[in-house]
Design a protein around this motif. Structure first.
Motif, mmCIF file in Angstrom:
data_model
loop_
_atom_site.group_PDB
_atom_site.id
_atom_site.type_symbol
_atom_site.label_atom_id
_atom_site.label_comp_id
_atom_site.label_asym_id
_atom_site.label_seq_id
_atom_site.Cartn_x
_atom_site.Cartn_y
_atom_site.Cartn_z
ATOM 1 N N THR A 212 19.027 -6.665 92.987
ATOM 2 C CA THR A 212 20.043 -5.625 93.037
ATOM 3 C C THR A 212 20.056 -4.980 94.414
ATOM 4 O O THR A 212 19.046 -4.923 95.109
ATOM 5 N N ALA A 274 24.870 -14.739 86.724
ATOM 6 C CA ALA A 274 24.386 -13.726 87.657
ATOM 7 C C ALA A 274 25.251 -12.473 87.581
ATOM 8 O O ALA A 274 24.821 -11.383 87.957
ATOM 9 N N GLN A 276 25.728 -10.711 85.304
ATOM 10 C CA GLN A 276 25.020 -9.687 84.523
ATOM 11 C C GLN A 276 24.184 -8.792 85.430
ATOM 12 O O GLN A 276 24.029 -7.605 85.158
ATOM 13 N N ILE A 277 23.641 -9.389 86.501
ATOM 14 C CA ILE A 277 22.861 -8.561 87.426
ATOM 15 C C ILE A 277 23.806 -7.660 88.204
ATOM 16 O O ILE A 277 23.544 -6.474 88.396
ATOM 17 N N ARG A 280 24.774 -4.922 86.098
ATOM 18 C CA ARG A 280 23.637 -4.194 85.531
ATOM 19 C C ARG A 280 23.717 -4.107 84.011
ATOM 20 O O ARG A 280 23.405 -3.079 83.430
ATOM 21 N N MET A 281 24.205 -5.159 83.380
ATOM 22 C CA MET A 281 24.185 -5.120 81.913
ATOM 23 C C MET A 281 24.181 -6.533 81.360
ATOM 24 O O MET A 281 24.701 -7.466 81.980
#
Lengths: 322, 511
Positions: A212, A274, A276-277, A280-281
């Motif tokens: 992140t 990716a 999802q990264i 952030r969920m």
């Protein structure tokens, strides 16, 4: 390790195995995959359905067509050479325009005609195509991207990836090129992915190389709070891609041209996780919601409205810092 | 019926069938579950495969014979239409002679027997205990005889007794190979028979009884075993054998002298094959007893009745599914990146030829060389297929050079790569180099290392004695492996690599 695993399950993280089984295998019949694997086919379908795409200048199908290469490349505004069956952005060369003794590449270097011919030859012999089948090279319009992302991109074209499930867009990100990714927006080459709020089209958090981040590595500007222009038009394009291809799970890659607005670059039948990264969920709750939602009688616009409703149920509005 | 339920049901049924057969074998017929420790008997097979063309055929071959120290049992001859005659020649050995007047087409002859091997401590036959005449060999002409006498009396002068004389002669002939007089004395025979014959003659001329013995080493299962040659001699009341290279643990003498083992007239495209395979005596006895008692259906699930050569092929083949289950696990549960789907398995099979460490070294070395070549070729801008071909030829050249160099350095490892799959190497190199350019050197090396890791583990699984024994004697267990793969095909959980990849999200979720 086990606590991480439990935490990830709780966060609703979707893994590759589950994506392959529940989404790709179940929703994307093999015979339809051809429509998105072959970008010339995607383009044809998109044009039929009224989805704008970058203009195709010409195809090089075999060594005989090679004699047309020079005229095809000879565009003052440059062009893009790409394999019709390429994957993950491999084999794409962006040409800014002619320069003395050759062509200027997107990284500023000069390419000789020899170099470009070799590259097209490699494309034809199948070096970048799935399973090494002989391929076709496409020469198309080079997108003059909108300046909106200038503060947070470095060379090359940023693009917007919207993942669509049963015609319902449910998660999105913008992919920004970096010095590391050599002007390409692909995440696995070092591009930055920034999650988008699906309702507002506003950027949230970023990621690069699986980690992140909140700032762009090259420009050091914060990634959040950029608004993507024409956001609703993009959602609509992505939703329409479902009708065009029939694929239940797909990723639509859209670029924003300065004059022409959003253009559909390509579709992907196996969009990666990716995102999802970047957002952030974990997306499992959204996936389940989209899988069970009632879309009976809804057209693309109706599904976009439904998408925004579902998204708000599962993801709270991101606070806007002024 | 959902597909998940269907899959589970199928997996259950397969497992149930397999375990039933397995249970019957174990409980009803007392098949042992582990390989026995004693492997003193060996399955021995001579397999002759040839073309004929309507002219009389005569094939002679030496076959194992019983003696004071060696035991042959359960001999079987597969003659087809051929006439068979056995000839026992006390000096040289026992011969099987197959004849046929007007054969045509391809024919196969087979001889099978169970052998009990000899060791370095086994006594030599009684005839070796008589003293020898002190005569120089008759085969020599006057000039050679003169040279021989000079040389042997020199040997005699430099030694203290018969024992040291024998040592010295062997030393001179086999170790200090450069002596000119020895080159001149060598009889016209293919090596190593020439030196062995000279040694036997030299020892005989000094009154030490010696002869050339031929046979097989019983070391491990081999589909094509090589005929070995050694020297037997009797000195100072002791029986001795001189082997070229390290002493074998077990061996079996088939015949004496310098004749060839197999002689064939009137045949074409002749492919003799001698194979050996250890039999775990305890296990095989039980199996045979059970099979003879009543011909049960259980027997259908066993390779015991196939020819030895075929059995050996299956012994390798049948372990591959175990490697594949492992590969599926590594990909679906662990998430290791490999080059190509089943390539690690193929590499693992290739390691059988080279053993693990050598295989890893050779493979890495060849891939590194190939990659260097591939990057150089990048400059020449070649088309894809010709470029692959150039890399492939380059790999063959590298392998040939490695074999030469290793042979010069007396390392056997270089010779073992003869069957190392070149196409796999070439594809590995191509995939790696594309990955190298398109992604990064790190990704390419990671995928290469992942492939090697999976290949190594699958090699260890595939060559594990217990796994091999279980699968070979209980082939029904393949159904269990299939059921495992079916179940793994429905796994939707996270991979180990994903837990690491997404760990930041976990931290986020915990907040």
């Amino acid at each position: 390790m086990i606590s991480t695993w439990i935490a990830l399950r709780k966060a609703g993280l979707l893994g590759i195995n589950e994506r392959n089984l529940r989404l790709v295998n179940d929703l994307n019949p093999r015979r339809l995959m051809r429509l998105v694997n072959d970008k010339t086919e995607t383009k044809r379908l998109a044009i039929e359905a009224g989805i704008p795409t970058p203009e195709l200048y010409g195809l090089i199908r075999n060594p005989l067509d090679m004699r047309n290469l020079e005229t095809l490349l000879d565009k003052p505004d440059g062009c893009v050479i790409k394999p019709a069956n390429g994957s993950q952005g491999n084999g794409i060369q962006v040409i800014l325009g002619p320069m003395r003794g050759g062509w200027r590449r997107s990284n500023g270097q000069r390419a000789l005609f020899e170099d470009l011919k070799f590259h097209v030859n490699n494309i034809l012999s199948g070096m970048y195509s799935l399973s090494g089948q002989p391929d076709v090279a496409m020469i198309e319009y080079r997108v003059k991207f909108d300046e909106v992302f200038d503060p947070i991109s470095f060379g090359g074209v940023p693009d917007i990836r919207i993942i669509v499930l049963r015609g319902i867009p449910f998660v999105a990100m913008v992919r920004l090129p970096t010095a590391e990714s050599d002007g390409k927006a692909n995440l696995h080459k070092g591009g930055v992915g920034v999650g988008l709020d699906l309702v507002t089209g506003r950027t949230m958090h970023g990621m690069q190389n699986g980690k992140t981040t909140e700032i762009h590595p090259d420009t050091a500007n914060p990634l959040s709070n950029f608004s993507v222009p024409h956001w609703d038009a993009m959602l609509l394009m992505a939703a329409k891609a479902y009708e065009v291809t029939g694929l239940g799970y797909l990723g639509a890659d859209i670029v924003l041209d300065k004059g022409k607005g959003p253009l559909l670059l390509e579709l992907n039948a196996r969009p990666g996780l990716a995102i999802q990264i970047a957002n952030r969920m974990g997306i499992r709750p959204l996936v389940n919601a989209a899988l069970t939602a009632d879309t009976e009688g809804l057209d693309a616009e109706g599904r976009v409205d439904l998408a925004k409703k579902l998204y708000r149920q599962h993801a709270p509005a991101h606070p806007v810092n002024a | 019926m959902t597909s998940t339920f269907h899959t589970r049901l199928l997996a259950f049924v397969l497992t149930a069938i397999a375990l039933t057969i397995f249970g019957i074998k174990v409980f009803q017929y007392n098949y042992p579950l582990t390989p026995g420790t004693q492997t003193t008997t060996w399955d021995f097979e001579i397999y002759l495969d040839f073309d004929t063309a309507n002219q009389p055929v005569r094939i002679e071959t030496f076959i194992p014979a019983n003696s004071d120290t060696r035991r042959v049992s359960q001999e079987q001859y597969y003659n087809g239409a051929f006439g068979l005659r056995l000839e026992s020649d006390n000096d040289n050995g026992r011969k099987a002679i197959w004849t046929y007047r007007y054969p045509n087409d391809r024919k196969v002859l087979r001889y099978r027997a169970r052998l009990e091997g000899e060791t370095q401590r086994s006594p030599l036959p009684a005839e070796m205990h008589r003293p020898a005449d002190r005569e120089p060999p008759e085969s020599l002409n006057d000039l050679e005889r003169q040279a021989f006498l000079v040389w042997s009396s020199d040997m005699r002068r430099r030694s203290a007794d018969d024992d040291s004389l024998a040592e010295l002669i062997l030393q001179e002939i086999f170790v200090q190979k450069d002596a000119d007089e020895i080159e001149a004395l060598l009889p016209v025979l293919p090596p190593p028979l020439d030196r062995l014959t000279l040694a036997a003659e030299a020892l005989q001329s000094q009154g030490i009884r010696a002869r050339v013995a031929n046979g097989v080493y019983l070391d491990e299962a081999r589909r094509r075993t090589e005929i070995q040659h050694w020297l037997e001699y009797h000195v100072d009341g002791r029986d001795k054998r001189y082997f070229l290279g390290p002493d074998p643990k077990e061996f079996f003498t088939i015949w004496y002298g310098t004749e060839e083992m197999i002689r064939a007239d009137g045949v074409f495209d002749f492919e003799p094959q001698v194979s050996i395979q250890p039999i775990d005596s305890s296990a095989s006895d039980v199996v045979r007893k059970a099979a003879r008692a009543d011909r049960t259906p259980v027997e259908l699930f066993s390779f015991d009745r196939l020819p030895v050569t075929t059995q050996l092929v299956y012994q390798v083949l049948i372990t591959i599914p175990a490697g594949i289950v492992l590969l599926v696990f590594m990909r679906q549960f662990v998430g290791i990146e490999t080059l190509g789907t089943f390539m690690p398995i193929l590499i693992g099979i290739a390691f059988r030829e080279t053993a693990l460490l050598n295989g890893l070294i050779l493979f890495t070395m060849l891939v590194a060389l190939g990659l260097a070549m591939r990057f150089y070729l990048e400059k020449l801008r070649l088309l894809l297929v010709p470029r692959l071909a150039v890399v492939l030829i380059f790999i063959v050249i590298c392998m040939a050079v490695i074999a030469q160099v290793m042979n010069g350095a007396n390392m056997r490892m270089g010779l073992s790569i003869s069957l190392f799959p070149m196409v796999i190497l070439t594809m590995t190199i191509e995939r790696m180099s594309i990955m190298w350019e398109e992604y990064s050197a790190e990704d390419a090396i990671k995928a290469g290392a992942g492939s090697m890791l999976v290949a190594s583990i699958s090699y260890l699984v595939m060559t594990n004695k217990h796994i091999e024994y279980l699968l070979f004697n209980f082939p029904e267990l393949l159904l269990v492996l299939m059921a495992l793969c079916l179940l793994m095909g429905k796994y939707t959980g996270l991979r180990l690599s994903e837990i690491i990849r997404f760990r930041e999200l976990a931290k986020q979720a915990e907040k």
